[in-house]
Design a protein around this motif. Structure first.
Motif, PDB file in Angstrom:
ATOM      1  N   LYS A   1       0.812  -1.217   0.000  1.00 50.33           N
ATOM      2  CA  LYS A   1       0.000   0.000   0.000  1.00 50.33           C
ATOM      3  C   LYS A   1       0.847   1.269   0.000  1.00 50.33           C
ATOM      4  CE  LYS A   1      -3.946   0.038   0.259  1.00 50.33           C
ATOM      5  NZ  LYS A   1      -4.965  -0.003  -0.841  1.00 50.33           N
ATOM      6  N   THR A   2       2.177   1.136  -0.026  1.00 55.55           N
ATOM      7  CA  THR A   2       3.021   2.335  -0.027  1.00 55.55           C
ATOM      8  C   THR A   2       3.027   2.975  -1.416  1.00 55.55           C
ATOM      9  OG1 THR A   2       5.025   1.068  -0.569  1.00 55.55           O
ATOM     10  CG2 THR A   2       4.546   1.424   1.779  1.00 55.55           C
ATOM     11  N   PRO A   3       3.223   4.294  -1.473  1.00 55.98           N
ATOM     12  CA  PRO A   3       3.328   4.950  -2.792  1.00 55.98           C
ATOM     13  C   PRO A   3       4.527   4.448  -3.593  1.00 55.98           C
ATOM     14  CG  PRO A   3       3.844   6.501  -1.014  1.00 55.98           C
ATOM     15  CD  PRO A   3       3.284   5.277  -0.371  1.00 55.98           C
ATOM     16  N   GLN A   4       5.583   4.015  -2.882  1.00 53.23           N
ATOM     17  CA  GLN A   4       6.764   3.489  -3.593  1.00 53.23           C
ATOM     18  C   GLN A   4       6.420   2.210  -4.346  1.00 53.23           C
ATOM     19  OE1 GLN A   4       6.779   4.568  -0.435  1.00 53.23           O
ATOM     20  NE2 GLN A   4       8.603   5.798  -0.034  1.00 53.23           N
ATOM     21  N   ALA A   5       5.637   1.322  -3.728  1.00 54.36           N
ATOM     22  CA  ALA A   5       5.237   0.085  -4.414  1.00 54.36           C
ATOM     23  C   ALA A   5       4.370   0.409  -5.627  1.00 54.36           C
ATOM     24  CB  ALA A   5       4.493  -0.838  -3.451  1.00 54.36           C
ATOM     25  N   THR A   6       3.436   1.344  -5.464  1.00 58.85           N
ATOM     26  CA  THR A   6       2.583   1.745  -6.594  1.00 58.85           C
ATOM     27  C   THR A   6       3.445   2.255  -7.751  1.00 58.85           C
ATOM     28  OG1 THR A   6       0.799   2.363  -5.085  1.00 58.85           O
ATOM     29  CG2 THR A   6       0.709   3.290  -7.304  1.00 58.85           C
ATOM     30  N   ALA A   7       4.427   3.105  -7.426  1.00 56.99           N
ATOM     31  CA  ALA A   7       5.271   3.693  -8.469  1.00 56.99           C
ATOM     32  C   ALA A   7       6.175   2.651  -9.110  1.00 56.99           C
ATOM     33  CB  ALA A   7       6.113   4.818  -7.883  1.00 56.99           C
ATOM     34  N   LEU A   8       6.812   1.796  -8.300  1.00 57.39           N
ATOM     35  CA  LEU A   8       7.794   0.846  -8.840  1.00 57.39           C
ATOM     36  C   LEU A   8       7.139  -0.305  -9.586  1.00 57.39           C
ATOM     37  CD1 LEU A   8      10.283   0.884  -5.839  1.00 57.39           C
ATOM     38  CD2 LEU A   8      10.689   1.809  -8.120  1.00 57.39           C
ATOM     39  N   VAL A   9       5.965  -0.748  -9.144  1.00 55.36           N
ATOM     40  CA  VAL A   9       5.210  -1.730  -9.928  1.00 55.36           C
ATOM     41  C   VAL A   9       4.786  -1.094 -11.247  1.00 55.36           C
ATOM     42  CG1 VAL A   9       3.053  -3.055 -10.056  1.00 55.36           C
ATOM     43  CG2 VAL A   9       4.430  -3.133  -7.975  1.00 55.36           C
TER      44      VAL A   9
ATOM     45  N   TYR B   1      14.998   6.924 -17.563  1.00 54.82           N
ATOM     46  CA  TYR B   1      16.239   6.510 -18.232  1.00 54.82           C
ATOM     47  C   TYR B   1      17.152   7.686 -18.558  1.00 54.82           C
ATOM     48  CZ  TYR B   1      13.828   2.081 -19.544  1.00 54.82           C
ATOM     49  OH  TYR B   1      13.162   0.887 -19.550  1.00 54.82           O
ATOM     50  N   GLY B   2      16.546   8.833 -18.930  1.00 63.91           N
ATOM     51  CA  GLY B   2      17.324   9.911 -19.537  1.00 63.91           C
ATOM     52  C   GLY B   2      17.846  10.962 -18.580  1.00 63.91           C
ATOM     53  N   ILE B   3      17.047  11.324 -17.554  1.00 61.38           N
ATOM     54  CA  ILE B   3      17.486  12.416 -16.672  1.00 61.38           C
ATOM     55  C   ILE B   3      17.449  12.016 -15.199  1.00 61.38           C
ATOM     56  CG2 ILE B   3      16.965  14.305 -18.256  1.00 61.38           C
ATOM     57  CD1 ILE B   3      14.321  14.748 -16.806  1.00 61.38           C
ATOM     58  N   GLY B   4      17.253  10.738 -14.907  1.00 60.25           N
ATOM     59  CA  GLY B   4      17.327  10.287 -13.522  1.00 60.25           C
ATOM     60  C   GLY B   4      16.146  10.688 -12.673  1.00 60.25           C
ATOM     61  N   PHE B   5      14.958  10.831 -13.286  1.00 66.56           N
ATOM     62  CA  PHE B   5      13.749  11.107 -12.504  1.00 66.56           C
ATOM     63  C   PHE B   5      13.655  10.049 -11.402  1.00 66.56           C
ATOM     64  CE2 PHE B   5       9.389  11.317 -11.238  1.00 66.56           C
ATOM     65  CZ  PHE B   5       8.972  12.615 -11.495  1.00 66.56           C
ATOM     66  N   PRO B   6      13.332  10.439 -10.168  1.00 66.68           N
ATOM     67  CA  PRO B   6      13.328   9.470  -9.060  1.00 66.68           C
ATOM     68  C   PRO B   6      12.446   8.247  -9.353  1.00 66.68           C
ATOM     69  CG  PRO B   6      13.051  11.712  -8.226  1.00 66.68           C
ATOM     70  CD  PRO B   6      12.979  11.799  -9.712  1.00 66.68           C
ATOM     71  N   PRO B   7      13.036   7.058  -9.480  1.00 64.60           N
ATOM     72  CA  PRO B   7      12.243   5.875  -9.845  1.00 64.60           C
ATOM     73  C   PRO B   7      11.098   5.579  -8.886  1.00 64.60           C
ATOM     74  CG  PRO B   7      14.583   5.405 -10.070  1.00 64.60           C
ATOM     75  CD  PRO B   7      14.480   6.741  -9.397  1.00 64.60           C
ATOM     76  N   PHE B   8      11.313   5.837  -7.584  1.00 68.45           N
ATOM     77  CA  PHE B   8      10.269   5.512  -6.608  1.00 68.45           C
ATOM     78  C   PHE B   8       9.060   6.450  -6.727  1.00 68.45           C
ATOM     79  CE2 PHE B   8      12.910   8.643  -4.522  1.00 68.45           C
ATOM     80  CZ  PHE B   8      12.012   9.452  -3.855  1.00 68.45           C
ATOM     81  N   ARG B   9       9.170   7.461  -7.579  1.00 67.47           N
ATOM     82  CA  ARG B   9       8.018   8.324  -7.874  1.00 67.47           C
ATOM     83  C   ARG B   9       7.381   7.982  -9.218  1.00 67.47           C
ATOM     84  NH1 ARG B   9       7.622  11.990  -3.843  1.00 67.47           N
ATOM     85  NH2 ARG B   9       9.538  12.558  -2.734  1.00 67.47           N
ATOM     86  N   GLY B  10       8.025   7.099  -9.987  1.00 66.53           N
ATOM     87  CA  GLY B  10       7.377   6.489 -11.143  1.00 66.53           C
ATOM     88  C   GLY B  10       7.420   7.240 -12.454  1.00 66.53           C
ATOM     89  N   GLY B  11       7.900   8.488 -12.471  1.00 64.25           N
ATOM     90  CA  GLY B  11       7.890   9.289 -13.694  1.00 64.25           C
ATOM     91  C   GLY B  11       6.972  10.484 -13.528  1.00 64.25           C
ATOM     92  N   PRO B  12       7.103  11.517 -14.374  1.00 63.70           N
ATOM     93  CA  PRO B  12       6.302  12.741 -14.216  1.00 63.70           C
ATOM     94  C   PRO B  12       4.791  12.514 -14.254  1.00 63.70           C
ATOM     95  CG  PRO B  12       8.090  13.086 -15.785  1.00 63.70           C
ATOM     96  CD  PRO B  12       8.069  11.620 -15.481  1.00 63.70           C
ATOM     97  N   LEU B  13       4.331  11.650 -15.161  1.00 59.47           N
ATOM     98  CA  LEU B  13       2.885  11.471 -15.300  1.00 59.47           C
ATOM     99  C   LEU B  13       2.329  10.633 -14.156  1.00 59.47           C
ATOM    100  CD1 LEU B  13       2.687  11.022 -19.179  1.00 59.47           C
ATOM    101  CD2 LEU B  13       2.476  13.106 -17.809  1.00 59.47           C
ATOM    102  N   ARG B  14       3.098   9.647 -13.706  1.00 60.02           N
ATOM    103  CA  ARG B  14       2.644   8.876 -12.536  1.00 60.02           C
ATOM    104  C   ARG B  14       2.722   9.749 -11.275  1.00 60.02           C
ATOM    105  NH1 ARG B  14       1.226   3.739 -12.065  1.00 60.02           N
ATOM    106  NH2 ARG B  14       2.075   3.194 -14.100  1.00 60.02           N
ATOM    107  N   TYR B  15       3.664  10.673 -11.257  1.00 57.08           N
ATOM    108  CA  TYR B  15       3.741  11.615 -10.131  1.00 57.08           C
ATOM    109  C   TYR B  15       2.479  12.489 -10.093  1.00 57.08           C
ATOM    110  CZ  TYR B  15       5.439  15.537  -7.293  1.00 57.08           C
ATOM    111  OH  TYR B  15       5.577  16.521  -6.338  1.00 57.08           O
ATOM    112  N   ILE B  16       2.031  12.941 -11.255  1.00 58.55           N
ATOM    113  CA  ILE B  16       0.760  13.692 -11.311  1.00 58.55           C
ATOM    114  C   ILE B  16      -0.371  12.816 -10.783  1.00 58.55           C
ATOM    115  CG2 ILE B  16      -0.971  14.723 -12.837  1.00 58.55           C
ATOM    116  CD1 ILE B  16       1.324  15.656 -14.647  1.00 58.55           C
TER     117      ILE B  16
END
Length: 716
Positions: free
Chosen positions: A283-291, A661-676
């Motif tokens: 249920k953590t946001p990290q699991a949601t993002a990394l899955v 892959y390109g600019i090191g966006f924090p993986p545990f946040r999943g990317g800009p669109l998943r962050y939104i």
């Protein structure tokens, strides 16, 4: 046949020994989806009820054993309440317990990859025999999780606390010899001997030569360590795990805590603790993002597979034009992955630089024992430096990597085109210049596209493949295939200023410039964004990229998107550039750089930076962390949405993975669109409105407004 399903079957062999085989119909690999878990439960019950079975081997009908759980099922499952997820995990564990509790010896024959649930299945057997080509591991922490099919319970009881913590908290994938050394498997044999070896081990148990009941009992009772040793083992390993994982990745430490919690319990009690702990991390946001990240990565691979099917040509010989750091890096990567490459330049000195770069990178691999000297020599011989176009008639792909000047690039590309065979593909490594404009100098623009590598080439996984107005599908297909052969992750995008990654990155830098204009301290901004999860803050990143490169690219962005990226103030990066402070490349930028003991640049605060920018910024003041994050992230995220809206990138998954892959966006946040998505589209639009007065880069795109109005998200 004792049992027959769509994923699991059980049949009798000779001498009372049965074989339980995993062979999931309609799939190239075995995985634990809910149907397979149910069939395993039924197969276990059928085996228990059959009085003729004296022993069991567990095998695979595919060239892997079991790759793990079916992650596509996680997204919906993890939306359930925590107690329901725990109940599901506990029910699933009954299938594994059913095999472990059978009234006869069991041996698992691991023929290939056994990861996650695959290894947990093997651990539920009394013994494990692995093929020499097998690879095993429990990689769940890479998805923000930890093993939920009994892995945290059985593994420490089989191999001890220290080894189990390392295997589970690091999430590594290990070869058979390492598994044997650590006690995860009991024997390693040649692939052709695997089944016979498993049967022979069952027979030794039946003959009384091996006590399988004693082996089984170890997994079903408390860990047999004195209480003080037990506490020390977990405290020591836990401290190390906490340091390595960091606060943004809670799963490794959660796994250690769960193992410590159930160390003194029997199997069934311990499995209850594991199930509850698994549900909590699920249920953590990290699991949601990394899955989500894993699924996005699969989506990108699928999209690339579709591109390759559109006529990708074989690449037996490549060439690179320009032998600088980038050219040398491209040549190194091509040769390293097995594609011979010609490296052309107009000066011997440049060729020496390119070959020197390749040699240096190969020497580092030898030094780190990742390559031996003969292989280094062979790899280096696959790079052929030249001052002429002599063998270009045999080349399949050419990558241009000369100076970032449109006229020079057009001239070089047109000259090279004249020496190529029909159907050869030509690409430019430009990071800013329009691919469509470059193509205007060519006779066959359909054979031309962008192939944008990121620096340093050998480390950065992304390659942008840029489609110009006249680029053919076959050209895109060939370049995607070449990037994959080079071990890279290609993302196909359409042509526009900055393409995808730089178009998105420069509004982020714009947000930084506005913060500085308004009195922010660049050191505070760097620290806040590094705490947010970026590998380096924006000022440090500009220094690493090169401030001259950044200023040039910012001008391209301003020309391409004046309504958003043309600013009415003097940006601090321009101040740095005008004062010949270019970053790491000349030892001074926002920070000053000194060599550390390993000869690597170490950043040091330089008070002169504040003096230089002081006339161009407001009086320095402290900003709230949340405001810094909002003012940095809104421009990056909204521009990513615009790239999707403008069809620059084909999907949300490809957009997010390009930023990872390109600019090191924090993986545990999943990317800009998943962050939104994690904030919510409606809440994110409201955040945009809060800062919209700052300029165009803060205004929500229409696509995002429409999604917010409908309550939609990018990833369902």
């Amino acid at each position: 046949m004792i049992y027959s399903g769509k994923a699991v079957s059980v049949q009798m062999l000779d001498d009372g020994i049965a074989e339980l085989k995993f062979d999931l119909q309609g799939e190239s690999v075995n995985k634990f989806n809910q149907a397979t878990v149910q069939e395993l439960t039924e197969a276990g019950a059928a085996l228990k009820a059959d009085g003729n079975v004296k022993g069991l081997i567990v095998t695979s009908g595919k060239n892997v054993f079991i790759v793990g759980a079916d992650i596509t099922e996680f997204t919906e499952m993890f939306k359930l309440p925590e107690d329901e997820i725990a109940s599901w995990a506990l029910r699933a564990n009954q299938a594994f317990n059913g095999i472990e509790d059978l009234p006869f010896p069991t041996v698992c024959a691991i023929n290939g990859i056994a990861l996650g649930g695959g290894l947990e299945m093997a651990l539920s057997c009394d013994f494990r025999v692995a093929s020499t080509v097998a690879q095993v591991g429990l990689p769940e922490v890479k998805l923000g999780l930890f093993p939920g099919f009994g892995g945290t319970v059985r593994l420490p009881r089989v191999i001890g606390v220290d080894n189990a913590v390392e295997w589970i908290a690091a999430g590594g994938q290990h070869k058979a010899d390492r598994a044997l050394k650590d006690g995860v498997v009991d024997a390693v044999v040649a692939p052709e001997q695997l089944k016979d070896a498993a049967i022979a081990l069952v027979k030794e148990c039946l003959a009384g030569k091996i006590d399988h009941q004693a082996k089984r009992l170890e997994k079903q009772v408390a860990i047999t360590l004195p209480p003080l040793e037990n506490m020390m083992a977990f405290q020591t390993s836990g401290a190390f795990v906490a340091q390595q994982a960091g606060r943004n990745y809670p799963a490794p430490m959660a796994a250690v805590n769960v193992m410590q919690q159930h160390a003194g319990m029997n199997r069934d009690q311990a499995l209850e603790v594991e199930s509850k702990g698994f549900a909590k991390v699920a249920k953590t946001p990290q699991a949601t993002a990394l899955v989500g990240l894993f699924l996005a990565d699969q989506a990108v691979k699928k999209a690339n597979g579709a591109h390759v099917k559109k006529g990708a040509k074989d690449i037996n010989l490549a060439a690179v034009l320009g032998a600088g750091i980038m050219g040398g890096g491209i040549a190194f990567q091509s040769a390293l992955k097995g594609t011979p490459i010609i490296m052309k330049d107009i000066a011997d000195k440049a060729l020496d630089l390119g070959m020197g770069e390749a040699s240096k990178l190969l020497a580092k691999r030898v030094e780190r024992k990742r390559m031996d000297a003969p292989t280094m020599g062979k790899t280096l011989s696959m790079i052929r430096p030249t001052l002429n176009y002599g063998d270009f008639g045999n080349v399949d792909v050419v990558v241009e990597a000369v100076v970032e000047n449109e006229k020079i690039k057009q001239s070089v590309l047109a000259e090279a085109e004249g020496h190529l065979k029909d159907g050869a593909v030509l690409a430019s490594n430009t990071s800013t210049i329009s691919i469509t404009r470059l193509a205007s100098a060519l006779k066959k623009p359909e054979n031309f596209a962008g192939m944008h590598f990121f620096n340093p080439v050998h480390m950065m996984p992304l390659v942008e493949i840029i489609r110009a107005e006249k680029t053919s599908d076959e050209t895109i297909a060939t370049l995607v295939k070449y990037a994959q052969k080079m071990g890279k992750n290609p993302v196909v995008v359409n042509d526009c200023p900055g393409f995808l990654v730089n178009r998105v990155l420069f509004p982020y830098f714009g947000g930084f410039g506005m913060l500085m204009r308004d009195g922010a301290d660049f050191q505070q901004v760097d620290k806040v964004m590094e705490k947010f999860g970026w590998p380096m803050g924006p000022a440090y990143l500009m220094d690493v990229v090169g401030i001259d490169t950044g200023v040039h690219a910012a001008a391209v962005m301003a020309e391409g998107f004046p309504e958003r990226m043309q600013y009415d103030f003097k940006d601090v990066s321009t101040v740095m550039y005008e004062n010949k402070r270019l970053g790491q490349k000349n030892g001074i930028g926002f920070y000053r750089y000194e060599e550390d003991k390993k000869g690597k640049p170490k950043k040091v605060v330089d008070e002169a930076t504040y003096e230089l920018i002081q006339p161009h910024v407001a009086a320095r003041k402290e900003f709230d962390d949340e405001e810094i994050i909002a003012r940095m992230m809104i421009p990056l995220c909204t521009e990513t949405v615009r790239c999707l809206e403008d069809n620059i990138v084909g999907s949300a998954a490809e957009a997010d993975m390009a930023m990872i892959y390109g600019i090191g966006f924090p993986p545990f946040r999943g990317g800009p669109l998943r962050y939104i998505d994690s904030i919510g589209t409606e809440a994110f639009v409201a955040l945009c409105e809060k800062y919209a007065h700052l300029g165009g880069i803060y205004q929500a795109p229409q696509m995002l407004k429409d999604m917010a109005a409908k309550g939609e998200s990018f990833f369902g």
